[in-house]
Design a protein around this motif. Structure first.
Motif, short mmCIF file in Angstrom:
data_model
loop_
_atom_site.label_atom_id
_atom_site.label_comp_id
_atom_site.label_asym_id
_atom_site.label_seq_id
_atom_site.Cartn_x
_atom_site.Cartn_y
_atom_site.Cartn_z
N LYS A 170 0.30 53.84 -70.61
CA LYS A 170 1.66 53.91 -70.97
C LYS A 170 2.74 54.49 -69.88
O LYS A 170 2.49 55.41 -69.21
CB LYS A 170 2.25 54.47 -72.21
CG LYS A 170 1.82 53.83 -73.36
CD LYS A 170 1.94 54.38 -74.74
CE LYS A 170 1.37 53.57 -75.98
NZ LYS A 170 2.01 54.33 -77.16
N GLU A 171 3.62 53.93 -69.41
CA GLU A 171 4.63 54.10 -68.24
C GLU A 171 5.03 55.53 -68.45
O GLU A 171 5.33 55.95 -69.28
CB GLU A 171 5.90 53.44 -68.13
CG GLU A 171 6.81 53.46 -66.93
CD GLU A 171 6.25 52.45 -65.89
OE1 GLU A 171 5.92 52.94 -64.91
OE2 GLU A 171 5.78 51.45 -65.98
N THR A 173 2.95 58.14 -68.16
CA THR A 173 1.84 59.21 -68.72
C THR A 173 0.62 59.28 -67.53
O THR A 173 0.59 58.61 -66.29
CB THR A 173 1.12 58.52 -69.86
OG1 THR A 173 0.34 57.24 -69.10
CG2 THR A 173 1.92 58.10 -70.96
N ALA A 176 -1.34 56.14 -66.80
CA ALA A 176 -0.52 55.17 -65.80
C ALA A 176 -0.89 55.70 -64.52
O ALA A 176 -1.01 54.84 -63.71
CB ALA A 176 0.71 55.15 -66.67
N ALA A 181 0.03 50.75 -65.18
CA ALA A 181 0.78 50.45 -66.62
C ALA A 181 1.02 48.81 -66.81
O ALA A 181 1.19 48.46 -67.85
CB ALA A 181 2.08 51.17 -66.59
N GLU A 204 -3.09 44.51 -77.47
CA GLU A 204 -2.31 45.52 -77.59
C GLU A 204 -2.57 46.76 -76.78
O GLU A 204 -2.05 47.78 -76.55
CB GLU A 204 -2.38 45.96 -79.02
CG GLU A 204 -3.35 46.80 -79.40
CD GLU A 204 -4.82 45.83 -79.63
OE1 GLU A 204 -5.87 46.30 -79.61
OE2 GLU A 204 -4.55 44.58 -79.64
N GLY A 207 -0.37 47.49 -72.49
CA GLY A 207 0.93 47.72 -72.14
C GLY A 207 2.04 47.39 -73.20
O GLY A 207 3.10 48.07 -73.13
N GLY A 208 1.86 46.77 -74.11
CA GLY A 208 2.62 46.43 -75.19
C GLY A 208 4.18 45.86 -74.96
O GLY A 208 5.14 46.37 -75.56
#
Length: 370
Positions: A170-171, A173, A176, A181, A204, A207-208
């Motif tokens: 996740k961006e 983190t 990432a 990401a 899922e 990157g969502g």
């Protein structure tokens, strides 16, 4: 009389010399050519290239999968739910019908087969756009990624390809920073697709974002056309256009299978000092298969102007996958042989890579990052 005998002796010597040269020339032709005009080469260890290529063309595992698929088709793919059966059976029948061809020229068709469906989904250029991606990052699953900070570099590529169910970070983190990401395409073998078909088809994990991630999948079993159909008809967004689930062309599968087995045969003969014909007695031939990573790299070489590869390889004390606790490698892959292929690929020596050198395709620059 002496002069006549001298001429006769000279003539005999000339005839004998001509015969010797003719025999030597024919032996040279026999050594350097094989049926069909393919040049026979020997690698650095003296193994006959043509013989290795002939052995590499035998794919027991693929034959077994095809025979099982034909039986499923005869039974109308009974495991398929009624709502998916017609489409799944149609896909299975088409896939079976494409199995009998070996054509390395498929490399030149991958833009049409892979990139265009992805572009259509993302609303990009038109149907007949033959441009490749400017750059692609193929992100492997190796635990060595956790010791790097390649995330920014990975995300800077036009297309980011991730393997199987390995997640993006996740961006912002720490994950990432290490693995990136972004994801533009997920490459899944159909075993993985089958296991996660009821859970968003693994999307899922990438990157969502607002749009589901397209999938490129290799069919390990004809039975998995059921999950392929289910995943093709579902999408996480409200658009009428579902994220494509593209099945790899069987010609690409066959090309990757031959390349992987060739390098495994060559490594076996070199390191064991035994004939390559004995390879099958050591490897479980009916189970041997190339890795998802190898096919993802080859596919990327067909649709990208430049390919960067991350998360391939191993190191002492590092787990096999960065996202699981698995430490051991799967026996059905010969990773060390695949690393030899990657070295040839990175050194831009297509003339040294069997089957690919017969494709008429120009390989792009490929760089591997540790």
């Amino acid at each position: 009389m002496k002069r006549r005998g001298s001429h006769t002796a000279c003539s005999l010597l000339l005839i004998m010399a001509a015969l010797i040269l003719l025999v030597a020339f024919r032996c040279s032709l026999h050594h350097h050519s094989v049926p069909g005009g393919r040049q026979s080469r020997a690698d650095g260890a003296g193994h006959d290239d043509a013989a290795l290529m002939e052995l590499a063309a035998i794919d027991t595992a693929a034959t077994s999968v095809l025979e099982a698929a034909k039986k499923m088709l005869e039974g109308n793919l009974a495991r398929a739910p009624e709502e998916h059966r017609e489409v799944a059976v149609r896909g299975l029948r088409q896939w079976i019908g494409q199995q009998q061809r070996f054509d390395p020229g498929v490399m030149s068709e991958l833009v049409s087969l892979v990139k265009r469906p992805i572009d259509r989904y993302y609303g990009r250029d038109g149907e007949h756009d033959d441009r490749k991606y400017a750059s692609c990052a193929v992100v492997g699953n190796s635990g060595i990624l956790l010791a790097s900070e390649h995330g920014g570099l990975i995300d800077s590529h036009e297309l980011v390809v991730r393997l199987n169910n390995a997640p993006a970070g996740k961006e912002g983190t720490a994950l990432a920073r290490r693995v990136g990401a972004r994801t533009g395409l997920a490459f899944l073998n159909s075993n993985v697709l089958s296991r996660c078909a009821g859970a968003g088809c693994c999307r899922e994990r990438y990157g969502g974002g607002a749009m589901a991630v397209p999938v490129l999948t290799y069919m390990c079993s004809g039975a998995h056309f059921v999950e392929h159909t289910a995943c093709s008809s579902s999408s996480s967004n409200a658009s009428s256009l579902s994220a494509p689930v593209i099945v790899t062309d069987p010609r690409l599968d066959a090309l990757c299978a031959r390349v992987a087995k060739y390098y495994s045969l060559r490594r076996f003969a070199r390191e064991k000092g035994r004939p390559a014909e004995e390879w099958a007695a050591v490897h479980e031939e009916g189970m041997f298969h190339y890795s998802s990573g190898l096919q993802a790299v080859v596919a990327a070489a067909g649709v990208c102007e430049r390919v960067s590869v991350f998360g391939f390889g191993k190191a002492a004390g590092v787990r096999h996958h960065y996202h699981t606790l698995q430490k051991g490698e799967l026996d059905l892959h010969d990773y060390e042989a695949e690393y030899e292929f990657y070295r040839d690929l990175q050194e831009a020596r297509p003339e040294g890579i069997p089957f690919l050198r017969d494709s008429g395709f120009t390989l792009p620059p490929v760089v591997f990052y540790r």
